[in-house]
Scaffold this motif. Sequence first.
Motif, PDB file in Angstrom:
ATOM      1  N   TYR A 129       0.849  -1.184  -0.003  1.00  0.00           N
ATOM      2  CA  TYR A 129       0.031   0.095   0.087  1.00  0.00           C
ATOM      3  C   TYR A 129       0.858   1.397   0.101  1.00  0.00           C
ATOM      4  CZ  TYR A 129      -4.381  -2.568   0.755  1.00  0.00           C
ATOM      5  OH  TYR A 129      -5.413  -3.139   0.701  1.00  0.00           O
ATOM      6  N   VAL A 130       1.959   1.178   0.637  1.00  0.00           N
ATOM      7  CA  VAL A 130       2.892   2.339   0.862  1.00  0.00           C
ATOM      8  C   VAL A 130       3.381   2.659  -0.659  1.00  0.00           C
ATOM      9  CG1 VAL A 130       4.997   3.373   1.746  1.00  0.00           C
ATOM     10  CG2 VAL A 130       3.350   2.008   3.218  1.00  0.00           C
ATOM     11  N   ASP A 131       3.887   1.685  -1.260  1.00  0.00           N
ATOM     12  CA  ASP A 131       4.540   1.701  -2.505  1.00  0.00           C
ATOM     13  C   ASP A 131       3.442   2.410  -3.759  1.00  0.00           C
ATOM     14  OD1 ASP A 131       6.658   0.961  -1.590  1.00  0.00           O
ATOM     15  OD2 ASP A 131       6.583  -1.337  -2.346  1.00  0.00           O
ATOM     16  N   THR A 132       2.307   2.055  -3.340  1.00  0.00           N
ATOM     17  CA  THR A 132       1.261   2.696  -4.439  1.00  0.00           C
ATOM     18  C   THR A 132       0.679   3.899  -3.879  1.00  0.00           C
ATOM     19  OG1 THR A 132      -0.353   1.005  -3.731  1.00  0.00           O
ATOM     20  CG2 THR A 132       0.756   0.331  -5.607  1.00  0.00           C
ATOM     21  N   ASP A 133       1.223   4.548  -2.761  1.00  0.00           N
ATOM     22  CA  ASP A 133       0.415   5.513  -2.158  1.00  0.00           C
ATOM     23  C   ASP A 133      -0.962   5.359  -1.998  1.00  0.00           C
ATOM     24  OD1 ASP A 133       0.617   8.042  -0.883  1.00  0.00           O
ATOM     25  OD2 ASP A 133       0.611   9.326  -2.799  1.00  0.00           O
ATOM     26  N   ASP A 134      -1.231   4.306  -1.537  1.00  0.00           N
ATOM     27  CA  ASP A 134      -2.804   4.077  -1.208  1.00  0.00           C
ATOM     28  C   ASP A 134      -3.078   4.006   0.362  1.00  0.00           C
ATOM     29  OD1 ASP A 134      -3.803   3.941  -3.893  1.00  0.00           O
ATOM     30  OD2 ASP A 134      -3.121   1.845  -4.022  1.00  0.00           O
ATOM     31  N   THR A 135      -4.568   4.088   0.892  1.00  0.00           N
ATOM     32  CA  THR A 135      -4.921   3.981   1.870  1.00  0.00           C
ATOM     33  C   THR A 135      -6.139   3.220   1.948  1.00  0.00           C
ATOM     34  OG1 THR A 135      -5.305   5.162   4.091  1.00  0.00           O
ATOM     35  CG2 THR A 135      -5.928   6.143   2.149  1.00  0.00           C
ATOM     36  N   LEU A 136      -6.737   3.088   3.287  1.00  0.00           N
ATOM     37  CA  LEU A 136      -8.080   2.458   3.250  1.00  0.00           C
ATOM     38  C   LEU A 136      -8.936   3.567   3.633  1.00  0.00           C
ATOM     39  CD1 LEU A 136      -6.979  -0.859   5.308  1.00  0.00           C
ATOM     40  CD2 LEU A 136      -7.188  -0.662   2.748  1.00  0.00           C
ATOM     41  N   VAL A 137     -10.453   3.374   3.204  1.00  0.00           N
ATOM     42  CA  VAL A 137     -11.531   3.944   3.649  1.00  0.00           C
ATOM     43  C   VAL A 137     -12.776   3.364   3.638  1.00  0.00           C
ATOM     44  CG1 VAL A 137     -10.536   6.226   2.703  1.00  0.00           C
ATOM     45  CG2 VAL A 137     -12.008   4.833   1.287  1.00  0.00           C
ATOM     46  N   GLY A 138     -13.865   3.617   4.131  1.00  0.00           N
ATOM     47  CA  GLY A 138     -14.737   2.726   4.076  1.00  0.00           C
ATOM     48  C   GLY A 138     -15.044   2.064   5.605  1.00  0.00           C
ATOM     49  N   SER A 139     -15.560   1.049   5.278  1.00  0.00           N
ATOM     50  CA  SER A 139     -15.808   0.015   6.493  1.00  0.00           C
ATOM     51  C   SER A 139     -15.454  -1.449   6.226  1.00  0.00           C
ATOM     52  CB  SER A 139     -17.141   0.191   7.126  1.00  0.00           C
ATOM     53  OG  SER A 139     -18.166  -0.147   6.303  1.00  0.00           O
ATOM     54  N   VAL A 140     -15.513  -2.490   6.966  1.00  0.00           N
ATOM     55  CA  VAL A 140     -15.237  -3.856   7.107  1.00  0.00           C
ATOM     56  C   VAL A 140     -16.259  -4.342   8.303  1.00  0.00           C
ATOM     57  CG1 VAL A 140     -13.290  -3.943   5.635  1.00  0.00           C
ATOM     58  CG2 VAL A 140     -13.117  -4.113   8.115  1.00  0.00           C
ATOM     59  N   ARG A 141     -16.709  -5.711   7.808  1.00  0.00           N
ATOM     60  CA  ARG A 141     -17.275  -6.457   9.162  1.00  0.00           C
ATOM     61  C   ARG A 141     -16.685  -7.559   9.242  1.00  0.00           C
ATOM     62  NH1 ARG A 141     -21.969 -10.124   9.471  1.00  0.00           N
ATOM     63  NH2 ARG A 141     -22.015 -10.499   7.232  1.00  0.00           N
ATOM     64  N   VAL A 142     -16.252  -7.814  10.586  1.00  0.00           N
ATOM     65  CA  VAL A 142     -15.518  -9.014  10.956  1.00  0.00           C
ATOM     66  C   VAL A 142     -16.327  -9.742  11.771  1.00  0.00           C
ATOM     67  CG1 VAL A 142     -13.040  -9.669  11.726  1.00  0.00           C
ATOM     68  CG2 VAL A 142     -13.435  -7.334  11.106  1.00  0.00           C
ATOM     69  N   PHE A 143     -16.333 -11.078  11.291  1.00  0.00           N
ATOM     70  CA  PHE A 143     -17.691 -12.034  12.014  1.00  0.00           C
ATOM     71  C   PHE A 143     -16.993 -13.417  11.867  1.00  0.00           C
ATOM     72  CE2 PHE A 143     -18.381 -11.811   7.628  1.00  0.00           C
ATOM     73  CZ  PHE A 143     -18.798 -12.959   7.068  1.00  0.00           C
ATOM     74  N   ASN A 144     -17.811 -14.099  12.503  1.00  0.00           N
ATOM     75  CA  ASN A 144     -17.650 -15.476  12.741  1.00  0.00           C
ATOM     76  C   ASN A 144     -16.370 -15.871  13.144  1.00  0.00           C
ATOM     77  OD1 ASN A 144     -18.659 -18.305  12.507  1.00  0.00           O
ATOM     78  ND2 ASN A 144     -18.340 -18.449  10.466  1.00  0.00           N
ATOM     79  N   PRO A 145     -15.877 -15.663  14.321  1.00  0.00           N
ATOM     80  CA  PRO A 145     -14.667 -15.989  14.707  1.00  0.00           C
ATOM     81  C   PRO A 145     -14.886 -17.468  15.530  1.00  0.00           C
ATOM     82  CG  PRO A 145     -15.736 -14.749  16.396  1.00  0.00           C
ATOM     83  CD  PRO A 145     -16.681 -14.536  15.360  1.00  0.00           C
ATOM     84  N   GLN A 146     -13.672 -18.101  15.049  1.00  0.00           N
ATOM     85  CA  GLN A 146     -13.646 -19.647  15.616  1.00  0.00           C
ATOM     86  C   GLN A 146     -12.490 -19.757  16.379  1.00  0.00           C
ATOM     87  OE1 GLN A 146     -16.256 -21.612  15.262  1.00  0.00           O
ATOM     88  NE2 GLN A 146     -17.530 -20.487  13.978  1.00  0.00           N
ATOM     89  N   VAL A 147     -12.445 -20.228  17.398  1.00  0.00           N
ATOM     90  CA  VAL A 147     -11.120 -20.191  18.549  1.00  0.00           C
ATOM     91  C   VAL A 147     -10.863 -21.518  18.991  1.00  0.00           C
ATOM     92  CG1 VAL A 147     -12.323 -19.078  20.311  1.00  0.00           C
ATOM     93  CG2 VAL A 147      -9.757 -18.840  20.176  1.00  0.00           C
TER      94      VAL A 147
END
Length: 214
Positions: A129-147
């Motif tokens: 990401y650094v090499d392409t000069d990109d960042t993150l925007v918006g949102s993600v949903r993190v679900f169904n954890p199995q431990v």
Amino acid sequence: MNRHPLRLTTAALAVSAALLLTACGSGGGDGGSSDKIEGADDGGKPKASASAEPDGSERPGVKLPSAFKADFVGWHHSDPKKQAILDDGRERLKAEYLAIIDADPQAKPLGFYTSMQALKSSQKYVKGYVDTDDTLVGSVRVFNPQVSLSDAGGVLFYCVDESKGYTENRRTKKRTGTPDDTDPVLQYRTTLRKNSDGVWSTVSLETERGGCDK
């Protein structure tokens, strides 16, 4: 979101495969369905500063900016030991996102919650990401954890829906999402070991598209 696949080492893959049936059968919640939605960002509120934990270690704060949100759904377990793995696994993912946003592959929180092969893979991923000069925007949903726990350590699987997450070029502001013909949900497969500071450090990980129900 653009993503370079992260791969497990052969040894770590063998450990993960051996515990997979236990992990998938254990569930991530308190005796219920592990993907039950209990509210956005439950258990995932960012820490504003370092905090002392019962084991004596001091966790670095991982606070994501308002432009990018990670909602952790169902990240609760009745077993305190498994909850500790969920907590440190959650902060590791947030630390990786923050390292991308801060354009810093050597970010302290990332190194705090990640080590060995996983740290090298994560740093390489962030550098992309650094090499392409990109960042993150918006949102993600993190679900169904199995431990799952064993004498060798812990295994944590979870799903990330990136359908509302985007890569944004810092200079042009152009946003890129997941292509229409690509599944936006990834499965993370990670193995963790408790280090001398009492932190469940992620030592290996891989990501794979598909295999998760939305």
